[in-house]
Write an enzyme that holds these catalytic residues in place. Sequence first.
Site, mmCIF file in Angstrom:
data_model
loop_
_atom_site.group_PDB
_atom_site.id
_atom_site.type_symbol
_atom_site.label_atom_id
_atom_site.label_comp_id
_atom_site.label_asym_id
_atom_site.label_seq_id
_atom_site.Cartn_x
_atom_site.Cartn_y
_atom_site.Cartn_z
ATOM 1 N N GLN A 191 0.830 -1.203 0.000
ATOM 2 C CA GLN A 191 0.000 0.000 0.000
ATOM 3 C C GLN A 191 0.864 1.253 0.000
ATOM 4 O O GLN A 191 0.375 2.343 -0.200
ATOM 5 C CB GLN A 191 -0.881 0.038 1.256
ATOM 6 C CG GLN A 191 -1.950 -1.042 1.332
ATOM 7 C CD GLN A 191 -2.648 -1.056 2.681
ATOM 8 O OE1 GLN A 191 -2.409 -1.943 3.492
ATOM 9 N NE2 GLN A 191 -3.503 -0.089 2.951
ATOM 10 N N GLU A 226 0.294 -1.807 4.555
ATOM 11 C CA GLU A 226 0.662 -0.386 4.610
ATOM 12 C C GLU A 226 2.132 -0.269 5.018
ATOM 13 O O GLU A 226 2.930 0.332 4.338
ATOM 14 C CB GLU A 226 -0.225 0.363 5.613
ATOM 15 C CG GLU A 226 0.122 1.846 5.691
ATOM 16 C CD GLU A 226 -0.848 2.646 6.564
ATOM 17 O OE1 GLU A 226 -1.905 2.105 6.950
ATOM 18 O OE2 GLU A 226 -0.540 3.800 6.867
ATOM 19 N N ARG A 304 -5.386 7.434 16.979
ATOM 20 C CA ARG A 304 -6.740 7.366 16.420
ATOM 21 C C ARG A 304 -7.716 6.788 17.445
ATOM 22 O O ARG A 304 -8.879 7.172 17.498
ATOM 23 C CB ARG A 304 -6.792 6.601 15.106
ATOM 24 C CG ARG A 304 -8.056 6.933 14.329
ATOM 25 C CD ARG A 304 -8.071 6.359 12.927
ATOM 26 N NE ARG A 304 -7.617 7.289 11.898
ATOM 27 C CZ ARG A 304 -8.386 8.213 11.303
ATOM 28 N NH1 ARG A 304 -9.642 8.359 11.655
ATOM 29 N NH2 ARG A 304 -7.896 8.991 10.360
ATOM 30 N N THR A 434 -3.925 11.378 10.513
ATOM 31 C CA THR A 434 -3.786 12.286 11.653
ATOM 32 C C THR A 434 -2.380 12.864 11.721
ATOM 33 O O THR A 434 -2.138 13.808 12.450
ATOM 34 C CB THR A 434 -4.171 11.586 12.964
ATOM 35 O OG1 THR A 434 -3.350 10.434 13.110
ATOM 36 C CG2 THR A 434 -5.624 11.176 12.940
ATOM 37 N N GLU A 707 -12.995 2.629 5.563
ATOM 38 C CA GLU A 707 -13.003 2.155 6.938
ATOM 39 C C GLU A 707 -14.321 2.303 7.706
ATOM 40 O O GLU A 707 -14.701 1.407 8.442
ATOM 41 C CB GLU A 707 -11.894 2.881 7.726
ATOM 42 C CG GLU A 707 -10.510 2.552 7.223
ATOM 43 C CD GLU A 707 -9.463 3.465 7.828
ATOM 44 O OE1 GLU A 707 -8.739 3.013 8.710
ATOM 45 O OE2 GLU A 707 -9.393 4.640 7.419
#
Lengths: 751, 468
Positions: A191, A226, A304, A434, A707
């Site tokens: 990713q 990721e 998060r 974020t 998500e």
Amino acid sequence: MKNLDTEKHIKGKSLFIDDFPTPDGTLILDVFYSSVAHAKIVSVDYSEAEKLDGVKKIITAGDIIGENQIGGIIHDETLLAENEVTYIGEPIAIIAAKDKRTAHKAKSLINIKYEELPVITDPKEACEKGELIIPPRIFSCGDIYNTWDCCDYIFEDTVETGGQEHLYLETQGSIAIPVEGKKIKIISSTQGPTYVQKAVSKVLNIPMHFVEVDVLRLGGAFGGKEDQATAFGAMAGLAAYILQRPAKLVLNRHDDLVITGKRHPYISDYKIGLNKEGKILAYEVSYYQNSGACADLSTPILDRSLFHATNSYSIPNVKSTGYCCRTNLAPNTAFRGFGGPQAMFVIEAAIHKAAEEMGIDVEEIQKKNLVSEKDVTHYGQVLNNCNAQKCFNQTTDLYNYNQLKLDVKKFNSENDQYKKGIAIMPICFGISFTNSFLNQGSALIHIYTDGSVQISAAAVEMGQGVNQKLRLIAANVFSIPVELITVESTNTTRVANTSPTAASSGADLNGNAVFIACNNLLDRLINRAAEILNITDPKLISIKNGTVYISGEKTDLAWNGLIEQAYFNRVNLSSQALYTTPEIYFDKETNKGNPFAYHVYGTAVITSKVDCVRGIYNIESVKLVHDFGKSIDPVVDKGQTEGAVVQGLGWLTIEEIAHNVNGKLLSDTLSTYKVPDIYFAPDEIEIEFLEDSENRFGPLNSKAIGEPPFMYGIGGYFSIINAIKSFNPKLEINYSAPITPEKVLMSLYGK
Amino acid sequence: MQRKISLIVNNELVEVEVNPGSVLLDLLRDTLKLTGTKEGCREGDCGACTVIVGKLKNGKIKYRAINSCLYPIGNAAGKHILTIEGINTDSLNKIQKLFYDEGASQCGFCTPGFIMSLTAHLLTHNKLMYDEVVNSVAGNICRCTGYSSIKRAIKELTTEFVSNSYELDDLINKGLVPDYLPGIKERLISINELISERSECLQKHHKIIGGGTDLFVQTPEELFEHDLTFISQNDMCEINFKGNRCFLGSTVTFEMIKTSTELQQYFPMMDDYFKLVASLQIRNSATIAGNIVNASPIGGMSVILLALNASIIISNKEEKKVFHLKDLFLDYKKLNMEKDDIIEWIVFNLPNGKFNFEKVSKRRHLDIASVNSAMYIDDEEGIVKTVYISGGGVAPIPLFLKRACEFLTGKEINKENIIRTIEIAETEISPISDVRGSADYKRLLFKQLLKAHFLKFYPQQIKMGDLL
Ligand SMILES: Cc1cc2nc3c(=O)[nH]c(=O)nc-3n(C[C@H](O)[C@H](O)[C@H](O)COP(=O)(O)OP(=O)(O)OC[C@H]3O[C@@H](n4cnc5c(N)ncnc54)[C@H](O)[C@@H]3O)c2cc1C
Ligand code: FES
Ligand code: FES
């Protein structure tokens, strides 16, 4: 709207890493990894393995040319362990051999001696022993300490959520090909192409422009590729570079399950205070995140959790504390929701418990505390275009929640063996990385002289339909048939410095970049058309359905003709653009700011049925109203929603990651780790698109989708709990997920 | 250990030198470069590797979906293999089109497997029923879609397309299966002659392979270096009835039992039991003898056959032996069998009474049981004449509940006797904690499953409240 990817998939023509034709002589790699969770490596004897016919070389840390370091955010992760191993599955050596079988056999001939060290698998134990990856993080607002006295009710509890295996159907893999002049090309299932590029450059000690990373598509990722694809790209790169031969590494399923990290398990302590009416006045929560042995993405994931501590609720006094606890498990990592689901589960459990104890309906508390327009979150963001209440009310109206609830009651009063449960789950999920700097997308667009258009962007296609969305955005800007447009592989030579395709943001960031790039081109084309048509004011010119119009009047000039003429007039038919999300910032000292471009809202009603003889259950229906903004491709968005709902349900029900005390993964095959199958999936998933949702941050007014719907699955958990309660009203609920058939049966007949 | 093997893959005759202990998936992907068939797990649990195998029997080709990752090349010899590449045409066929329209493919990795499962279903049925079509893909895992879009595609397929019965020709005319299928039979016959000549030499080797669904999960590396006998390639693949007895050939597959119309008369709920056992692809390969010999304490067939008080007929070079299945299991994975023994037949009396099978696993389908149990009961006016109870996952072996059966025999069916039977059964079990559940759970679950038998057998007399 022809979806080119889908068409290839259905014919089996889409190439995944293991399908690429590789040059003759390509070496096959396998990873030799630690079989103990924490130990000093006393000695490793590779001699038997090296002697095996067909083994080319066994590569160890000593062979690394550059730095033996692949940690992305915190530099605490080696590519190959040297003196110490800290989890089972930690790579120690790479075997390069002529084929899979030889490499695998060689692995079994390696003789390693360990001196074992104490193993920690429990996050609270890690915290007590000071094994924190970063100092505790605290997000708060108001003043909880002075609020407790004002509360009519206060409840405290500890709740747990388990890990989750991504189970992307395509396992991790990479192909590396040496390129002339000490360069290297990596074809990776990642990713984050730039992460792979950086890691390869670091490990090989070559500049980044010597490394080309190409990503055609991923057979699923869900966050698992990721950060964690990077190691395998770097391993393939290292082997190919050292041996100057193409090399391919594709993990088998078992190794993938053992080596790679999963969704973080959390243990959370909370205290919630409410007044008599059910208004939540104060909420204090501590998250003990089981981060695994290295930081990986644990720190932003923890953040998060803190952002989403209150889910869709407005709570005036909040203190949320997070601990990244280092344990001897494979480094846990990004997984759809990125820490959000873990936190939302806790607040829902708190509300459920409060409702139980106060003798009021859960949905009453939920409704009473929903966020509304211009509310300020505990991290200081003002909510604009807040659709939480709209979604909640539309869900209860549209699906007639009261009637559904009565039906469940009636069913339960008439049945001994089966009990049903129903639950509502509202969601509110912030969109943006974020880490603000990551919020950039880029695109490079070429128009060829025959009028066909080619898009390259930073976004990686992994089944989420981003390629199709990019095509549709370009088709929309140019007003030409989507068939004229293709999206190329994600390639670091065409699009540099890519942010990973993650945080649901791929289509937003790169879609906006495509939008800008296309508009740049369109401006040039319109100007050119004005010249051709002898119109002085280009504003009068437009392109519709592949034809040029003047003041709404059709002309003879078609798209292809226009492009051809533009070319002959030396108009630049390529455009590159960068999009950066405006207005976002976050202060990591005060933990206040405006971290999200916007929020996604929605509410689901979930019904389940429990077989009280056998302790088994099924989720009967999930009915929801979701805020899609203006969907670019409803087929794609609906599919993302359905897939996320089922994956969320799986996390909380049958997907159980089991480790023993020695840190060994017990659910290390697909026969012991069960994900939803077609029978597990709810019979009915009804999806209503919220009307009139605007979003100026999304391309064509759309909203991110990857998500948020995952978290509807949390309602599945509570629906099962409610069914159990109606069979065994005396049960004191132990809020711990997943709620496996084992836990259900034990709860049905427990106290 | 290479051997020359002939088979037809799609429209091509393939003759290769290959190790018969390797699997079909590797032949397709590595040797033939047919990469449309995917590897997702190599243990039969994802279905990404699904292909269709056609076997010539009695002058006809019978097609079925299998997991190529566990399908030994030795079993593929002389067969017709259809892969996604073999059914593609220039345009999308109806199944493919529906998948396309409904968005039933996201990342696409699972998709060829689904398409092949559905195609196999078309080939093995002449009418489509929604539930059955869903069952045909129950062995295919998709991590992306959540299955809704796949179900919609299936619904469309059943309602819109072939609601009436159809023949192979219809499928060909609609482009759903390739037009070369009718010619395959003759081509297979010529290959098959070669096979039967060779079967003699195959017999001499010693490691026996049935469907390979257990062996190729457990010890694929060893098989590669072993001499193998592929007994599924030979006969013993029949279900025979003599008097009130049923003879199951040792290579009879789970799916053959599930679909046997004769057996369905005696076990009306059989379809439901077997849906809980493995997946269609596995059931199409897995043999009944393989299930017994792998001696898993939760073996579904063993548990069912124990409650039918089955016997097995075993042979080796010297002798033939017959004994009760319940005497075969000695200890964990230890059987009362010699190294060269081959199971030939499994024999049981067709039931007069009631039969039930229960299984609970973490996931309802395609999962290994936490606990399973079967029970046969024959009563006359409320008095038990014969009862056989078995349990899996509660002891080192598939367990026959001897004392519980002895107690209940001759007793009246009532609440007290049932409770007592369950109490006695509980003293016979010794579950352990493992990844499929804690010992406490398995103990409770086993008792619950025994209750479930009685609740199913005597819905009028026994209520759930009686047994709480
Ligand atoms: C995905 C998956 C799901 C499964 N689900 C279930 C389930 O739900 N329930 C269940 O019970 N099992 C299940 N199994 C286990 C397995 O499929 C069965 O045990 C199956 O019956 C094995 O049969 P086989 O013919 O494939 O055996 P093989 O793998 O071919 O052989 C197994 C053993 O039997 C021996 N053998 C085979 N035939 C004979 C014979 N005639 N005489 C002597 N020895 C012989 C072999 O030498 C070997 O030792 C599952 C397996 C997989 C891969
Ligand atoms: S590869 Fe998963 S079933 Fe064969
Ligand atoms: S589409 Fe990705 S696994 Fe099914």
